[in-house]
Design a protein around this motif. Structure first.
Motif, PDB file in Angstrom:
ATOM      1  N   LEU A 149       3.978   5.309  -5.931  1.00 37.76           N
ATOM      2  CA  LEU A 149       3.966   5.197  -7.388  1.00 37.76           C
ATOM      3  C   LEU A 149       2.848   6.046  -7.995  1.00 37.76           C
ATOM      4  O   LEU A 149       3.070   6.770  -8.980  1.00 37.76           O
ATOM      5  N   SER A 150       1.660   5.973  -7.408  1.00 35.05           N
ATOM      6  CA  SER A 150       0.523   6.732  -7.935  1.00 35.05           C
ATOM      7  C   SER A 150       0.804   8.225  -7.893  1.00 35.05           C
ATOM      8  O   SER A 150       0.458   8.964  -8.823  1.00 35.05           O
ATOM      9  N   ALA A 200      -1.088  -0.492  -9.551  1.00 34.07           N
ATOM     10  CA  ALA A 200      -0.580   0.851  -9.879  1.00 34.07           C
ATOM     11  C   ALA A 200       0.219   0.849 -11.174  1.00 34.07           C
ATOM     12  O   ALA A 200       0.038   1.719 -12.036  1.00 34.07           O
ATOM     13  N   TYR A 222       3.247   8.934 -10.705  1.00 33.74           N
ATOM     14  CA  TYR A 222       2.653   8.760 -12.030  1.00 33.74           C
ATOM     15  C   TYR A 222       1.750   9.915 -12.434  1.00 33.74           C
ATOM     16  O   TYR A 222       1.421  10.063 -13.612  1.00 33.74           O
ATOM     17  N   PRO A 237      -1.587  -4.063  -4.701  1.00 35.48           N
ATOM     18  CA  PRO A 237      -1.598  -2.631  -4.995  1.00 35.48           C
ATOM     19  C   PRO A 237      -0.485  -2.155  -5.930  1.00 35.48           C
ATOM     20  O   PRO A 237      -0.726  -1.303  -6.786  1.00 35.48           O
ATOM     21  N   VAL A 238       0.730  -2.687  -5.782  1.00 30.92           N
ATOM     22  CA  VAL A 238       1.835  -2.239  -6.652  1.00 30.92           C
ATOM     23  C   VAL A 238       1.575  -2.684  -8.090  1.00 30.92           C
ATOM     24  O   VAL A 238       1.755  -1.913  -9.034  1.00 30.92           O
ATOM     25  N   ALA A 292       2.474   1.551  -3.510  1.00 35.98           N
ATOM     26  CA  ALA A 292       1.461   1.905  -4.509  1.00 35.98           C
ATOM     27  C   ALA A 292       1.104   3.385  -4.415  1.00 35.98           C
ATOM     28  O   ALA A 292       0.948   4.071  -5.438  1.00 35.98           O
ATOM     29  N   THR A 338       8.015   4.783 -15.893  1.00 37.88           N
ATOM     30  CA  THR A 338       6.974   4.023 -15.184  1.00 37.88           C
ATOM     31  C   THR A 338       7.583   2.775 -14.553  1.00 37.88           C
ATOM     32  O   THR A 338       7.370   2.488 -13.372  1.00 37.88           O
ATOM     33  N   GLU A 349      -2.136  -0.094 -14.275  1.00 46.03           N
ATOM     34  CA  GLU A 349      -3.029   1.023 -14.632  1.00 46.03           C
ATOM     35  C   GLU A 349      -2.270   2.139 -15.320  1.00 46.03           C
ATOM     36  O   GLU A 349      -2.786   2.767 -16.250  1.00 46.03           O
ATOM     37  N   GLU A 350      -1.021   2.374 -14.900  1.00 44.33           N
ATOM     38  CA  GLU A 350      -0.229   3.408 -15.572  1.00 44.33           C
ATOM     39  C   GLU A 350       0.158   2.974 -16.984  1.00 44.33           C
ATOM     40  O   GLU A 350       0.160   3.783 -17.916  1.00 44.33           O
ATOM     41  N   GLU A 405       0.830  -1.206   0.000  1.00 48.23           N
ATOM     42  CA  GLU A 405       0.000   0.000   0.000  1.00 48.23           C
ATOM     43  C   GLU A 405       0.861   1.252   0.000  1.00 48.23           C
ATOM     44  O   GLU A 405       0.568   2.220  -0.704  1.00 48.23           O
TER      45      GLU A 405
END
Length: 200
Positions: free
Chosen positions: A78-79, A137, A82, A133-134, A75, A91, A140-141, A72
């Motif tokens: 990273l979010s 993330a 991003y 979660p990672v 993630a 990325t 999705e990117e 978590e």
């Protein structure tokens, strides 16, 4: 049982779990999960032996809890990154950086145990890879990059994102040495995945 008594018991239970988690992580850092002594953990936490197993059925369950928290945290990092302008290589490179930061936080021995848990045949049942979660993330990117036209539409970004991270975990487990020693191999690994994504 009155509501205030229940809430006080719940609060103390959470505190006990946190003490056990902290003591277990410290013990794992010293000698690794296999050599970790539950007796030393409960002594450090100041609880009875059975209390450990009430909160964590096995030592692997401690790692699962640590994994959930660290996933978590990574993630979220990273979010946040991003949301800024970057390319597809960045990325993937940022995911590498997040894992290297985790290694610094956990120490080399616990970090390898942490990653090895992903491949353990005795891993307690948990969610699928695609809900980590990672992974979410990163995938999705990559999907956003695909929507922007940076990755061709026919590329399966879910498969590539998952296999990139799983392969990276395996690479970091098996590669000895410092970050400087690993760096050329990691850079080549990134290049290989960029080629597979055919990123522009």
């Amino acid at each position: 049982m009155p509501k205030t008594e229940k809430s006080e018991r719940a609060r103390k239970g959470v505190q006990t779990r946190e003490r056990l988690l902290g003591a277990a992580i410290a013990e794992f850092k010293r000698g690794g999960i296999a050599a970790a002594d539950v007796g030393a953990i409960v002594d450090a936490a100041g609880v009875a032996h059975a209390t450990f197993f009430f909160h964590f059925p096995t030592k692997e369950h401690v790692l699962l809890e640590l994994e959930r928290r660290e996933q978590e945290r990574m993630a979220a990092e990273l979010s946040h990154y991003y949301r800024r302008g970057h390319d597809v290589r960045a990325t993937l490179a940022k995911a590498v950086e997040a894992l290297e930061a985790l290694e610094r936080r956990l120490g080399a021995r616990l970090f390898k145990d942490f990653l090895a848990l992903h491949f353990s045949t005795t891993r307690p049942p948990s969610e699928e890879w695609t809900t980590h979660p990672v992974i979410v993330a990163v995938v999705e990117e990559l999907q956003r990059a695909q929507q922007r036209g940076e990755i061709p539409g026919e590329v399966d970004v879910m498969l590539n994102g998952v296999s990139f991270l799983v392969g990276l975990y395996a690479l970091l487990i098996t590669m000895p040495g410092s970050r400087e020693v690993r760096r050329p191999v990691i850079e080549e690994y990134l290049t290989t995945y960029l080629y597979g994504l055919r990123a522009v």
